[in-house]
Motif scaffolding. Structure first.
Motif, PDB file in Angstrom:
ATOM      1  N   TYR A  83      44.464  39.730  45.825  1.00 11.49           N
ATOM      2  CA  TYR A  83      43.442  39.311  46.786  1.00 11.49           C
ATOM      3  C   TYR A  83      43.814  39.934  48.137  1.00 11.49           C
ATOM      4  CZ  TYR A  83      43.232  35.814  43.050  1.00 11.49           C
ATOM      5  OH  TYR A  83      43.188  35.191  41.821  1.00 11.49           O
TER       6      TYR A  83
ATOM      7  N   LEU B  49      36.391  40.602  50.364  1.00 10.63           N
ATOM      8  CA  LEU B  49      37.546  40.357  49.501  1.00 10.63           C
ATOM      9  C   LEU B  49      37.696  41.539  48.557  1.00 10.63           C
ATOM     10  CD1 LEU B  49      39.791  38.600  48.204  1.00 10.63           C
ATOM     11  CD2 LEU B  49      38.004  37.658  46.711  1.00 10.63           C
TER      12      LEU B  49
ATOM     13  N   LEU C 259      39.414  42.532  45.283  1.00 10.30           N
ATOM     14  CA  LEU C 259      40.020  41.848  44.137  1.00 10.30           C
ATOM     15  C   LEU C 259      40.441  42.861  43.082  1.00 10.30           C
ATOM     16  CD1 LEU C 259      40.589  39.132  42.595  1.00 10.30           C
ATOM     17  CD2 LEU C 259      38.291  39.380  41.629  1.00 10.30           C
TER      18      LEU C 259
ATOM     19  N   PRO D 116      36.412  33.435  42.864  1.00 10.08           N
ATOM     20  CA  PRO D 116      37.317  33.631  44.006  1.00 10.08           C
ATOM     21  C   PRO D 116      36.682  33.301  45.351  1.00 10.08           C
ATOM     22  CG  PRO D 116      36.478  35.736  43.255  1.00 10.08           C
ATOM     23  CD  PRO D 116      35.995  34.704  42.269  1.00 10.08           C
TER      24      PRO D 116
END
Length: 283
Positions: free
Chosen positions: A137, A171, A173, A72
Protein backbone atom coordinates in the motif's frame (compact mmCIF):
# COMPACT_ATOMS: atom_id res chain seq x y z
CA UNK A 1 -4.85 -21.86 22.66
CA UNK A 2 -8.04 -23.07 20.98
CA UNK A 3 -10.52 -23.44 23.85
CA UNK A 4 -8.42 -25.27 26.46
CA UNK A 5 -6.19 -27.19 24.00
CA UNK A 6 -2.70 -26.19 22.90
CA UNK A 7 -1.66 -25.99 19.27
CA UNK A 8 0.62 -29.02 19.05
CA UNK A 9 1.52 -29.21 15.38
CA UNK A 10 1.78 -27.20 12.20
CA UNK A 11 -1.38 -28.70 10.67
CA UNK A 12 -3.52 -27.53 13.59
CA UNK A 13 -1.88 -24.11 13.46
CA UNK A 14 -2.64 -23.74 9.74
CA UNK A 15 -6.23 -24.88 10.25
CA UNK A 16 -6.63 -22.27 12.97
CA UNK A 17 -5.27 -19.62 10.62
CA UNK A 18 -7.87 -20.63 8.05
CA UNK A 19 -10.59 -20.45 10.72
CA UNK A 20 -9.60 -16.92 11.69
CA UNK A 21 -9.27 -15.78 8.07
CA UNK A 22 -12.75 -16.96 7.17
CA UNK A 23 -14.46 -14.96 9.89
CA UNK A 24 -11.93 -12.22 10.58
CA UNK A 25 -14.43 -9.40 10.01
CA UNK A 26 -17.02 -10.84 12.42
CA UNK A 27 -14.80 -12.25 15.15
CA UNK A 28 -12.58 -10.11 17.34
CA UNK A 29 -9.66 -12.52 17.10
CA UNK A 30 -6.04 -11.83 16.20
CA UNK A 31 -3.43 -14.13 14.76
CA UNK A 32 -0.57 -12.84 16.91
CA UNK A 33 -0.20 -16.18 18.76
CA UNK A 34 0.44 -18.09 15.55
CA UNK A 35 3.93 -18.96 14.41
CA UNK A 36 3.69 -19.71 10.70
CA UNK A 37 6.92 -20.27 8.78
CA UNK A 38 6.01 -17.66 6.18
CA UNK A 39 6.54 -14.96 8.81
CA UNK A 40 10.13 -16.11 9.34
CA UNK A 41 11.41 -16.51 5.77
CA UNK A 42 13.21 -13.37 4.55
CA UNK A 43 11.54 -11.31 7.26
CA UNK A 44 13.08 -7.89 6.56
CA UNK A 45 11.51 -4.94 8.35
CA UNK A 46 13.96 -2.17 7.44
CA UNK A 47 13.35 -1.99 3.70
CA UNK A 48 10.66 -2.48 1.09
CA UNK A 49 12.38 -5.39 -0.65
CA UNK A 50 12.72 -8.64 1.31
CA UNK A 51 13.68 -10.94 -1.56
CA UNK A 52 16.59 -10.40 -3.92
CA UNK A 53 17.57 -12.66 -6.81
CA UNK A 54 14.53 -14.84 -6.20
CA UNK A 55 14.84 -18.15 -8.01
CA UNK A 56 11.23 -19.23 -8.32
CA UNK A 57 9.99 -21.46 -11.11
CA UNK A 58 6.89 -20.66 -13.15
CA UNK A 59 4.13 -21.64 -12.88
CA UNK A 60 3.71 -21.46 -9.10
CA UNK A 61 0.62 -21.80 -6.92
CA UNK A 62 -0.88 -19.39 -4.41
CA UNK A 63 -3.51 -20.82 -2.07
CA UNK A 64 -6.31 -18.80 -0.46
CA UNK A 65 -8.51 -19.90 2.44
CA UNK A 66 -10.91 -16.97 2.00
CA UNK A 67 -13.26 -16.51 -0.93
CA UNK A 68 -13.45 -12.72 -0.48
CA UNK A 69 -11.14 -9.89 0.52
CA UNK A 70 -11.79 -6.60 2.28
CA UNK A 71 -11.82 -3.46 0.16
CA UNK A 72 -8.67 -1.35 0.65
CA UNK A 73 -10.82 1.81 0.52
CA UNK A 74 -14.26 2.70 1.86
CA UNK A 75 -15.83 3.87 -1.40
CA UNK A 76 -16.45 2.58 -4.91
CA UNK A 77 -13.32 1.76 -6.92
CA UNK A 78 -12.09 4.18 -9.52
CA UNK A 79 -8.99 2.59 -11.04
CA UNK A 80 -6.89 5.30 -12.65
CA UNK A 81 -4.01 3.12 -13.84
CA UNK A 82 -3.53 -0.62 -14.17
CA UNK A 83 -0.70 -3.14 -13.94
CA UNK A 84 1.45 -2.94 -17.06
CA UNK A 85 3.91 -0.94 -19.11
CA UNK A 86 3.47 2.79 -18.54
CA UNK A 87 5.50 5.73 -19.83
CA UNK A 88 8.40 3.44 -20.82
CA UNK A 89 8.68 1.86 -17.38
CA UNK A 90 6.98 -0.98 -15.47
CA UNK A 91 3.95 -0.15 -13.32
CA UNK A 92 3.70 -3.11 -10.93
CA UNK A 93 0.35 -2.42 -9.32
CA UNK A 94 -2.98 -0.69 -9.75
CA UNK A 95 -3.79 2.90 -8.78
CA UNK A 96 -7.07 3.52 -6.96
CA UNK A 97 -8.42 7.03 -6.58
CA UNK A 98 -8.86 8.45 -3.08
CA UNK A 99 -8.65 11.71 -1.14
CA UNK A 100 -5.70 12.54 1.12
CA UNK A 101 -6.59 11.36 4.61
CA UNK A 102 -8.99 8.59 3.51
CA UNK A 103 -8.63 5.37 5.50
CA UNK A 104 -6.74 2.48 3.86
CA UNK A 105 -7.60 -1.07 4.95
CA UNK A 106 -5.75 -4.39 4.92
CA UNK A 107 -7.40 -6.65 2.36
CA UNK A 108 -6.51 -9.85 4.28
CA UNK A 109 -5.22 -10.72 7.77
CA UNK A 110 -1.48 -10.84 8.14
CA UNK A 111 1.61 -9.28 9.69
CA UNK A 112 3.17 -5.91 8.88
CA UNK A 113 6.65 -6.51 7.49
CA UNK A 114 7.46 -2.91 6.55
CA UNK A 115 6.01 0.48 7.44
CA UNK A 116 8.12 3.42 6.34
CA UNK A 117 9.38 5.43 3.41
CA UNK A 118 10.59 3.81 0.22
CA UNK A 119 12.07 5.51 -2.83
CA UNK A 120 9.37 6.27 -5.40
CA UNK A 121 6.65 4.67 -3.26
CA UNK A 122 6.72 7.32 -0.53
CA UNK A 123 5.14 6.23 2.74
CA UNK A 124 4.45 2.53 2.32
CA UNK A 125 3.01 -0.42 4.26
CA UNK A 126 3.83 -4.01 3.27
CA UNK A 127 1.76 -6.82 4.81
CA UNK A 128 2.62 -10.49 4.48
CA UNK A 129 -0.25 -12.96 4.63
CA UNK A 130 -0.13 -16.58 5.79
CA UNK A 131 -0.03 -17.94 2.22
CA UNK A 132 3.21 -16.03 1.50
CA UNK A 133 1.49 -13.31 -0.54
CA UNK A 134 2.47 -9.74 0.28
CA UNK A 135 0.26 -6.71 -0.35
CA UNK A 136 1.80 -3.28 -0.79
CA UNK A 137 0.00 0.00 0.00
CA UNK A 138 1.91 3.06 -1.23
CA UNK A 139 1.84 6.89 -1.56
CA UNK A 140 0.33 7.15 1.93
CA UNK A 141 0.14 10.23 4.15
CA UNK A 142 0.27 8.48 7.51
CA UNK A 143 0.52 5.13 9.29
CA UNK A 144 -1.93 3.40 11.62
CA UNK A 145 0.23 0.29 12.16
CA UNK A 146 3.89 -0.48 12.80
CA UNK A 147 6.28 -3.22 11.72
CA UNK A 148 5.78 -6.70 13.23
CA UNK A 149 2.17 -5.90 14.12
CA UNK A 150 -0.52 -8.47 13.30
CA UNK A 151 -3.56 -7.06 11.52
CA UNK A 152 -7.06 -8.28 10.78
CA UNK A 153 -8.85 -8.37 7.47
CA UNK A 154 -10.48 -4.98 7.00
CA UNK A 155 -8.38 -3.22 9.67
CA UNK A 156 -7.34 0.40 9.10
CA UNK A 157 -3.60 0.39 8.42
CA UNK A 158 -2.89 3.84 6.96
CA UNK A 159 -4.20 7.08 5.51
CA UNK A 160 -4.26 7.78 1.79
CA UNK A 161 -1.91 10.38 0.40
CA UNK A 162 0.32 11.66 -2.37
CA UNK A 163 3.83 10.89 -1.10
CA UNK A 164 6.70 9.62 -3.23
CA UNK A 165 6.68 9.74 -7.03
CA UNK A 166 3.00 10.53 -7.49
CA UNK A 167 1.01 12.87 -9.71
CA UNK A 168 -2.01 13.11 -7.42
CA UNK A 169 -3.57 11.48 -4.38
CA UNK A 170 -4.24 7.78 -4.89
CA UNK A 171 -3.54 4.34 -3.44
CA UNK A 172 -0.95 2.29 -5.28
CA UNK A 173 -1.73 -1.37 -4.50
CA UNK A 174 0.60 -4.26 -5.36
CA UNK A 175 0.45 -8.03 -4.85
CA UNK A 176 3.78 -9.84 -4.60
CA UNK A 177 4.90 -13.39 -3.95
CA UNK A 178 8.49 -13.89 -2.80
CA UNK A 179 9.42 -10.60 -4.42
CA UNK A 180 7.65 -11.26 -7.72
CA UNK A 181 4.97 -8.70 -8.60
CA UNK A 182 1.72 -10.21 -9.90
CA UNK A 183 -1.09 -8.42 -11.69
CA UNK A 184 -3.54 -7.79 -8.79
CA UNK A 185 -6.52 -8.16 -11.14
CA UNK A 186 -5.50 -11.76 -11.83
CA UNK A 187 -5.90 -12.60 -8.14
CA UNK A 188 -8.68 -10.22 -7.08
CA UNK A 189 -11.94 -9.13 -8.67
CA UNK A 190 -12.10 -5.36 -8.20
CA UNK A 191 -15.87 -5.16 -8.27
CA UNK A 192 -18.32 -4.57 -5.45
CA UNK A 193 -18.29 -8.32 -4.66
CA UNK A 194 -14.61 -8.23 -3.57
CA UNK A 195 -14.10 -11.84 -4.62
CA UNK A 196 -10.80 -13.71 -4.72
CA UNK A 197 -10.70 -15.38 -8.12
CA UNK A 198 -10.01 -18.87 -6.78
CA UNK A 199 -8.86 -21.04 -3.88
CA UNK A 200 -5.83 -22.21 -5.85
CA UNK A 201 -4.40 -19.85 -8.45
CA UNK A 202 -1.45 -20.79 -10.62
CA UNK A 203 0.72 -17.89 -11.75
CA UNK A 204 2.49 -17.98 -15.13
CA UNK A 205 4.94 -15.39 -16.48
CA UNK A 206 2.05 -13.77 -18.34
CA UNK A 207 0.68 -12.47 -15.03
CA UNK A 208 4.05 -11.32 -13.67
CA UNK A 209 5.66 -9.50 -16.61
CA UNK A 210 4.47 -5.90 -16.92
CA UNK A 211 5.22 -5.62 -20.64
CA UNK A 212 2.53 -8.24 -21.27
CA UNK A 213 -0.08 -5.74 -20.06
CA UNK A 214 -1.27 -2.22 -20.79
CA UNK A 215 -1.74 0.15 -17.86
CA UNK A 216 -4.63 1.78 -19.76
CA UNK A 217 -7.03 -1.16 -19.84
CA UNK A 218 -7.78 -4.44 -18.10
CA UNK A 219 -6.05 -7.46 -19.60
CA UNK A 220 -8.09 -10.42 -20.81
CA UNK A 221 -8.27 -12.56 -17.66
CA UNK A 222 -7.92 -16.34 -17.74
CA UNK A 223 -8.13 -18.04 -14.33
CA UNK A 224 -5.73 -20.96 -13.97
CA UNK A 225 -6.77 -23.17 -11.05
CA UNK A 226 -4.66 -26.24 -11.78
CA UNK A 227 -1.12 -27.08 -12.83
CA UNK A 228 -2.41 -28.69 -16.04
CA UNK A 229 -4.32 -25.54 -17.02
CA UNK A 230 -1.26 -23.42 -16.27
CA UNK A 231 0.95 -25.55 -18.52
CA UNK A 232 -1.66 -25.56 -21.29
CA UNK A 233 -1.95 -21.78 -21.06
CA UNK A 234 1.82 -21.41 -21.16
CA UNK A 235 2.08 -23.59 -24.26
CA UNK A 236 -1.04 -22.26 -25.98
CA UNK A 237 -0.95 -21.37 -29.65
CA UNK A 238 -0.54 -17.65 -30.11
CA UNK A 239 -2.95 -15.65 -32.22
CA UNK A 240 -1.55 -14.35 -35.51
CA UNK A 241 -2.72 -10.94 -36.68
CA UNK A 242 -2.32 -9.86 -40.31
CA UNK A 243 -1.66 -6.15 -40.71
CA UNK A 244 -4.25 -4.25 -42.74
CA UNK A 245 -4.23 -0.83 -44.36
CA UNK A 246 -4.36 1.93 -41.74
CA UNK A 247 -3.27 -0.32 -38.86
CA UNK A 248 -1.07 1.05 -36.09
CA UNK A 249 0.62 -0.76 -33.22
CA UNK A 250 -1.51 1.10 -30.69
CA UNK A 251 -4.71 0.19 -32.53
CA UNK A 252 -3.73 -3.47 -32.86
CA UNK A 253 -2.78 -3.62 -29.17
CA UNK A 254 -6.04 -1.97 -28.11
CA UNK A 255 -8.28 -4.27 -30.16
CA UNK A 256 -6.48 -7.35 -28.89
CA UNK A 257 -6.35 -6.19 -25.25
CA UNK A 258 -2.58 -6.42 -25.03
CA UNK A 259 0.30 -3.94 -24.85
CA UNK A 260 2.48 -2.41 -27.54
CA UNK A 261 5.53 -3.55 -25.56
CA UNK A 262 4.39 -7.17 -25.66
CA UNK A 263 3.80 -7.08 -29.43
CA UNK A 264 7.23 -5.55 -29.97
CA UNK A 265 9.07 -8.02 -27.72
CA UNK A 266 7.24 -11.05 -29.12
CA UNK A 267 7.85 -10.04 -32.75
CA UNK A 268 11.31 -8.49 -32.20
CA UNK A 269 10.31 -5.12 -33.61
CA UNK A 270 10.48 -1.56 -32.28
CA UNK A 271 7.70 0.90 -31.56
CA UNK A 272 8.99 2.97 -34.47
CA UNK A 273 8.99 0.04 -36.91
CA UNK A 274 6.91 0.71 -40.04
CA UNK A 275 4.20 -1.93 -40.43
CA UNK A 276 3.64 -3.53 -43.83
CA UNK A 277 0.24 -4.56 -45.18
CA UNK A 278 0.07 -8.34 -44.98
CA UNK A 279 2.74 -8.54 -42.25
CA UNK A 280 2.03 -11.25 -39.65
CA UNK A 281 2.28 -10.34 -35.98
CA UNK A 282 2.10 -12.83 -33.12
CA UNK A 283 -0.26 -11.45 -30.47
Amino acid sequence: MIGQKKLKNTKIVKNYINYIQTDSLEKDKMIKDLNDECFAENWVTTQFTAYRNTNIKFPFKIEFSDSTYASPISKKYVITSRYGWRRNRPHRGIDIDLVIGDSVFSILPGKVRFAGRSSGYGRTVVIRHNNGLETVYAHLSGFKVKKNEFVKKGQVIALGGNSGRSRGSHLHLETRYKGIAINPEYLLDFSSDHKIRGKNLWVTRDWAKTYYHSSKRQSRLVTLDSYEKALAYKNRKRKVYIVKSGDTLSGIAYRNRTSISRICKTNKIRKTTTLRIGQKLII
